[in-house]
Structures are given as C-alpha cells and as structure tokens.
Design a protein around this motif. Structure first.
Motif: not given
Length: 245
Positions: A93-122
C-alpha cells in the motif's frame, strides 16, 4: 542476519562450513519461481537491484517486490504500467507511482541526500516521459534534481534564459528526439558533464531515435556522453553516481 553476524556464529561453532556457505549464498541471492534477486549488489556497487518491468507479468513483478522488501531495501521498478501498479497496491500500500515516467517506487529506509544538483533538460514536451524517468531515478537514490523542459534548438532563446541555472548543476541529463541537437548546444555552454539521451520522438527520418543517437554520438562538443535510446533510467542513475562523487 548480516554477513558479520553469520561469521561470528561460525567462529563460535554454531555452523558447519557447509551450513555457513549455504547461508552466505542465500543472503546474496534470493531465487523465486521467476526471478533471482541479487541482495549483495548494493554492497558491491552502491546501488541496489532495480526491477525492469517491461515484458514481466504482474505476478513476476510482485515476486521481485516481495524479495526486495523482505530484505529491508527500497524498491524501484521501471516500465511499470498503471494496470500492474493497481495490482501492487493491495500487497504494497505504500508504493508510489508516476504515470508519466512509468516508475513504481517503495521507500522503507532513508537514503543519503546529495547536496549538489542534477539538471534534467528536455528539447520538447514529447521528451518528458524519458526525462522524468531519469529525474525520478536520480531523486530515488538521493540526488536533488532541477527540471528544465521544452528548451529545444527551434527556440534557442528559451535555453539561454535558463543557462545560469544549468551552469549551477554538477551534471546534466539532456533529452532530445528529432535530430538530437540539444546536447551538443548545451555541451558548448556548460562546464559540467552532459549525459545525452536520444528519444524515439520524430517523423520518419528520425528512425525511432537512431538519428538523434547518431547526432549525439558525433557531437563536436566536449564532455558529452550518450546512453541508449529512451534510456532515462540509465541516464538518471549515471547522473546520480557522478553527482555523489
């Protein structure tokens, strides 16, 4: 039990060599009826196993989800249809979904955040599905992402108005179909690495992305690398790895 605990118990004589070997093998690989999950992959590569959903049945995907979830890891599944997502919800029930990207994600433990940034350009709105797969993949693993959409070479002033934002990023993912020119233009304007992603967008001579692919592979801009056609996941993962260095 983790490997250290297992070895301690073996040292204390609680396991024979054969029993310890069997438990080590089970801790690294989990085989279900249809899939084999590599639990050791994150320890080897820093990235846990990801489920590629295309051509898998809903039951096969659920088997993979169960194996990864039971080991305490987060789950990322690519190329998941909304129909399969609906079948995942009752069990996860905790699964998240992006219909645009067709990705399913389930988070059950924290991830280490990176301070710098990725840019995604179309280059265009038609490239957003692949771009969002890249962006969400990078975010899933802990990178911050900024999105800059619809700045293709047909209206180059749109790109120039965002160039300072792009220059603030540590790595860029640039997604384009048609003739695939945008990564070359961006590569000539920024210092950071550029990951070019050709998409299968365009009329007949675009050849389902091959024209964009060839254009990106023959780019005269330095510091531009290319992933496969429509491979947003691969671009997003590579961008995250560069970003966290």
């Amino acid at each position: 039990m983790d490997l250290q605990e297992l070895l301690e118990k073996f040292k204390d004589g609680e396991f024979t060599v054969e029993e310890a070997q069997k438990l080590i093998n089970l801790s690294h690989l989990e085989r279900t009826e249809a899939v084999t999950i590599d639990h050791e992959r994150e320890a080897r590569t820093g990235i846990p196993e990801v489920i590629y959903g295309l051509h898998k049945t809903a039951d096969q995907i659920k088997q993979a989800f169960r194996a990864i979830v039971s080991n305490g890891n987060n789950v990322l599944a690519t190329r998941i249809s909304s129909t399969v997502y609906e079948e995942l919800i009752p069990e996860f029930p905790r699964v998240k979904y992006s219909e645009v990207a067709q990705l399913a994600m389930l988070i059950q433990k924290p991830v280490e955040e990176v301070r710098t940034t990725v840019g995604v350009v179309t280059a265009g709105t038609s490239d957003i599905q692949v771009a969002e797969e890249a962006a969400l993949t990078a975010e899933f693993f802990g990178s911050k992402v900024v999105r800059v959409n619809d700045v293709g070479v047909a209206g180059i002033h749109r790109l120039m108005s965002r160039i300072e934002l792009l220059r603030s990023c540590k790595v860029l993912v640039v997604v384009a179909g048609m003739e695939g020119a945008l990564p070359s233009v961006v590569g000539g304007l920024v210092e950071c690495p550029v990951i070019a992603v050709p998409t299968s967008v365009g009329y007949g001579a675009a050849l389902n992305g091959f024209t964009a692919l060839f254009g990106m592979l023959t780019s005269c801009a330095s510091g531009v690398g290319v992933v496969n056609i429509d491979n947003g996941f691969g671009a997003g993962l590579l961008a995250h790895k560069i970003n966290r260095l």
